[in-house]
Structures are given as structure tokens and as C-alpha cells.
Design an enzyme around this catalytic site. Structure first.
Site, PDB file in Angstrom:
ATOM      1  N   GLY A  33       0.775  -1.196   0.196  1.00 27.65           N
ATOM      2  CA  GLY A  33       0.280   0.013  -0.089  1.00 27.65           C
ATOM      3  C   GLY A  33       0.887   1.145   0.240  1.00 27.65           C
ATOM      4  O   GLY A  33       2.000   1.355  -0.211  1.00 27.65           O
ATOM      5  N   ASN A  34       0.273   2.474   0.123  1.00 23.21           N
ATOM      6  CA  ASN A  34       0.928   3.594   0.208  1.00 23.21           C
ATOM      7  C   ASN A  34       0.264   4.573   1.488  1.00 23.21           C
ATOM      8  O   ASN A  34      -0.559   4.248   1.883  1.00 23.21           O
ATOM      9  CB  ASN A  34       0.993   4.428  -1.105  1.00 23.21           C
ATOM     10  CG  ASN A  34      -0.415   4.510  -1.572  1.00 23.21           C
ATOM     11  OD1 ASN A  34      -0.728   5.600  -1.268  1.00 23.21           O
ATOM     12  ND2 ASN A  34      -0.837   4.049  -2.567  1.00 23.21           N
TER      13      ASN A  34
END
Ligand code: CTP
Ligand code: CA
Length: 232
Positions: A33-34
Site C-alpha cells: 500500500g501507500n
């Protein structure tokens, strides 16, 4: 404050905003993810609703409260974000891609939790590229008169300055406006404020001084509203 917003200038317009960061599953408990918080996208959705638009907010893993008067569609991965944005965009007057879609996803997702080996070894993750949603909606427009807006957080590098890279990205994506954040000095992720340069496919360039995400949202809608007014 957000400055003077011409209330009602987006009345009767349908707009789509994407927000947040997508997650790509590795196994039932892990993902890539980010750190996108979704705050800029949520500020855009709130600002558009305040100006009278019918707003669909496609939210990827955002923990903020739903903005009032906005239709929120929750998604997890870039593939889900793509499906939701494409279907909401069919009859939209404007689409703003404020989300940070993961550029890559694992080639395979394990149905069971990946276990670690006793010998100290680690598995390799093989990635494949995700579809580019902004490029897709810009190049295959369901409505030729829709206004499409992208975002880019850039640092200058050996291939060019922030402005060079941003102009090239705008051309590559085929969108009408690109909101550029210069992140050379440090991270913008998760911060309350923002400053930006908004580049137009028509060669225009609008500087937005340091201010709130709401103020930036209103400047973006100002530019969208001008383009919509010129088209219909
Ligand atoms: N975007 C998208 N689909 C993707 C990746 C990005 O629609 N798979 C959109 C983002 O929402 C943003 C714009 O494209 O509005 C620019 O994203 P950015 O990550 O800067 O562009 P990339 O083409 O992924 O280039 P980079 O290699 O710099 O990450
Ligand atoms: Ca990217």
C-alpha cells in the site's frame, strides 16, 4: 478559509472524485500500500458538493468520515478503483483523480498466509503493472466534453525539473489539468496544507500558494468550472 467560492456554479454537474491509496493483497493478512490519507480528495468532494455538484467519491482505504451529501463508493485495490471510477464516469462532467493507485500488484495472491521458513530465507514478490486509470479515461472519453484532472507529486531528477516532468506527465496522461505538488523538500503525505501548480493541456499554468486543501480544492473547481462553461 477557502476563499470566495461561487456557490452553485457546479449545480446540475455530475462529478467523480477518487481519493486515498489502493492496497494490493499479498495474502489474507498482508498487502502492498501507500500512505495517501485521502484528505485532498475528500476536500475536493466537499467543495464540489458545496458548489452544487452531484458528487461520487470513490474512496480507497480512507478512514475519514463521509462528506455530507456525497455518494461514497469504497474500494480496496487499483482494479476495484478502476471499475468504480469507469462506471461512475460514464455520464460525468468532470473526473478528478486525487487517489494514489498502487502502480504494481503482486503477480499472484496467496489464498493462505505466507509462512516464514526456518532457514532464514525470504520469498520474492513478483510484481506486475496495474492499469493506468487516468490515462484510460482521458484517452477513451465516454464524453468528449468532460474535464479530466490528474494529480502528480514530483521531485526533479536527472531527467528533468519538476516542471519538465509534470508537463511530460500531462501530455502522457492526456488529461485536461494536472495538479502538481513539488515534493522535493519533503513529504506532503498526511499534511493538512498543500501548495501546487495547476498545469493545463492548453498550456496554461496556475500557481496556488500555500494554503488549506479546501482552498486548493476550490481553485481546482474554479478551473474546471471555466472549462465546463466554455464547452456547453
Ligand atoms: N493514476 C491512475 N492510475 C494509475 C496510477 C496513477 O489513474 N495506475 C493517476 C493518479 O491518480 C494521478 C495521476 O495518475 O492522478 C498521476 O499519478 P502518478 O503516480 O504521478 O503517475 P504515474 O503515471 O503512476 O507515474 P510515476 O511513475 O511517476 O508514479
Ligand atoms: Ca504512480
Amino acid at each position: 478559509t477557502s476563499g470566495a467560492a461561487p456557490l452553485g456554479d457546479l449545480a446540475g454537474r455530475r462529478v467523480v472524485v477518487s481519493a486515498g491509496g489502493t492496497r494490493e493483497r499479498l495474502d489474507p493478512v498482508r498487502f502492498l500500500g501507500n500512505r495517501s490519507s485521502g484528505r485532498q480528495g475528500y476536500a475536493l468532494a466537499r467543495a464540489a458538493a458545496a458548489r452544487g455538484a452531484e458528487v461520487t467519491l470513490v474512496a480507497a482505504n480512507v478512514t475519514l468520515p463521509d462528506p455530507a451529501g456525497v455518494k461514497v463508493v469504497a474500494v480496496e485495490s487499483t482494479a476495484e478503483l478502476r471499475d468504480a471510477v469507469l462506471s461512475a464516469s460514464v455520464d460525468a462532467d468532470a473526473v478528478v483523480m486525487a487517489a494514489a493507485p498502487a502502480d504494481f500488484r503482486p503477480l499472484s495472491t496467496s489464498e493462505t498466509k505466507i509462512k516464514k521458513a526456518d532457514d532464514g530465507s525470504a520469498p520474492s514478490i513478483v510484481l506486475q503493472q496495474n492499469p493506468d486509470i487516468l490515462k484510460e479515461i482521458s484517452t477513451h472519453r465516454s464524453r468528449p466534453d468532460a474535464v479530466i484532472v490528474g494529480f502528480a507529486a514530483e521531485t526533479g531528477d536527472h531527467t528533468g525539473s519538476v516542471l519538465d516532468l509534470a508537463r511530460a506527465k500531462l501530455a502522457r496522461k492526456g488529461c485536461d489539468l494536472l495538479v502538481v505538488n513539488d515534493v522535493s523538500g519533503g513529504a506532503v503525505f498526511g499534511s493538512t496544507d498543500n501548495e501546487a501548480l495547476i498545469l493545463g493541456a492548453d498550456g496554461s499554468s496556475t500557481e496556488v500558494p500555500h494554503g488549506s486543501k479546501s482552498a486548493l480544492a476550490h481553485r481546482i473547481w474554479d478551473l474546471v468550472a471555466v472549462r465546463l462553461a466554455g464547452r456547453s
